[in-house]
Design a protein around this motif. Structure first.
Motif, PDB file in Angstrom:
ATOM      1  N   ARG A  38       0.829  -1.214   0.000  1.00 49.09           N
ATOM      2  CA  ARG A  38       0.000   0.000   0.000  1.00 49.09           C
ATOM      3  C   ARG A  38       0.862   1.261   0.000  1.00 49.09           C
ATOM      4  N   ASP A  63      -4.325  -2.253  -1.371  1.00 43.51           N
ATOM      5  CA  ASP A  63      -4.497  -2.538   0.048  1.00 43.51           C
ATOM      6  C   ASP A  63      -5.129  -3.922   0.138  1.00 43.51           C
ATOM      7  N   VAL A 113      -6.357  -6.741   8.215  1.00 44.91           N
ATOM      8  CA  VAL A 113      -5.087  -6.828   7.469  1.00 44.91           C
ATOM      9  C   VAL A 113      -4.486  -8.231   7.596  1.00 44.91           C
TER      10      VAL A 113
END
Ligand SMILES: NC(=O)c1ccc[n+]([C@@H]2O[C@H](COP(=O)([O-])OP(=O)(O)OC[C@H]3O[C@@H](n4cnc5c(N)ncnc54)[C@H](OP(=O)(O)O)[C@@H]3O)[C@@H](O)[C@H]2O)c1
Length: 262
Positions: A38, A63, A113
């Protein structure tokens, strides 16, 4: 640089730390690579360095928490460098969480994430691998996923989830020609690790050493890759330690190891 052509690797989290060091090591082994991160400027910098060394590399800013965006980026990269044969899912964030500030928004972010981001990455490459009946998924978890560490509660939960996720997909994918490797590094000297407020110097290995383990994992496809070697012993001890003893140990270690109150 070796002349033999190696399987094409999709590497997430390629701009910094372990991912960056592994991209450099793979370039030395003539490995075509698709890089994702990212951090656009840092990604462009490492991609430029690899291309200057003669490596076959394409990069895309994405992302891993954005499922559609990531899938589109992976499709574009595969057109540029060829079908993805190995996924090295390295993108991750490290968070400190202690009782009583459990910070559930940060828990959500960390799960997004470290767990969903890897699941999205797998989802983006899996149809092609299954169709070709060949592929290798390498997910970077952590020793922190083996037990709940009371100073990194959200991080431990995310990595425990990832370890279970990778273990769960392993048998079904094996039947379809796709191998799964779970990587659990110990302490590696990257921004993620050096930003933890440890009270005492912690023995860390360099990202280049971590990269050597990852390259070997890509070549040898083990189910688990835990490093450095002494961490394997610590993990085995921690994993089978009775809960009461683990609690007492953490209550003792925590306040001595870190500049945090819990
Ligand atoms: N270092 C250690 O001691 C250690 C130990 C065990 C496991 N690990 C695991 O190893 C992996 C790599 O860690 P590291 O130490 O190399 O950390 P790092 O130096 O912070 O590198 C992580 C990379 O992933 C990128 N990234 C983070 N979130 C992303 C997202 N949502 N989408 C795309 N890219 C994203 C980061 O970009 P930004 O810079 O923009 O955040 C960074 O470039 C992580 O999964 C980590 O949990 C590390």
């Amino acid at each position: 640089m070796s002349a033999e052509r190696k399987p094409t690797v999709l590497l997430t989290g390629a701009a910094h730390g372990i991912g960056r060091a592994t991209a450099l090591a793979l370039a030395d082994r003539n490995t075509p690579m698709a890089l994702i991160d990212r951090d656009g400027p840092a990604l462009a910098e490492i991609a430029g360095e690899l291309k200057a060394r003669g490596a076959t590399v394409a990069e895309a800013v994405a992302d891993v928490t954005d499922r559609e965006d990531l899938a589109a980026a992976v499709a574009t990269l595969a057109e540029a460098v060829g079908p993805i044969e190995v996924l090295l899912a390295c993108a991750g964030i490290g968070t400190l969480t202690v009782v009583p500030e459990l910070d559930t928004p940060m828990l959500r972010k960390t799960l997004e994430v470290n767990l969903l981001g890897v699941a999205h990455s797998i989802e983006a490459v899996l149809p092609g691998m299954i169709e070709r009946r060949r592929g290798h998924i390498v997910g970077v978890a952590s020793v922190a996923g083996y037990r709940g560490f009371p100073w990194m509660i959200s991080y431990s939960a995310s990595k425990a989830g990832l370890i279970a996720y990778l273990e769960g997909i392993r048998p079904g994918l094996r039947r379809r020609g796709v191998t799964v490797t779970t990587v659990c590094p110990g302490f590696v000297r990257t921004q993620m690790c050096t930003s933890v407020p440890y009270q005492y110097p912690v023995k860390m290995i360099e990202p280049e050493a971590a990269a050597r383990h990852l390259v070997r994992a890509i070549e040898q496809r083990p189910r688990n890759c835990i490093f450095p070697w002494d961490m394997r012993i610590s993990l085995a001890v921690l994993k089978y330690m009775p809960d009461g003893l683990f609690d007492r140990l953490m209550r003792w270690v925590g306040p001595r190891a870190l500049h945090v109150e819990f």
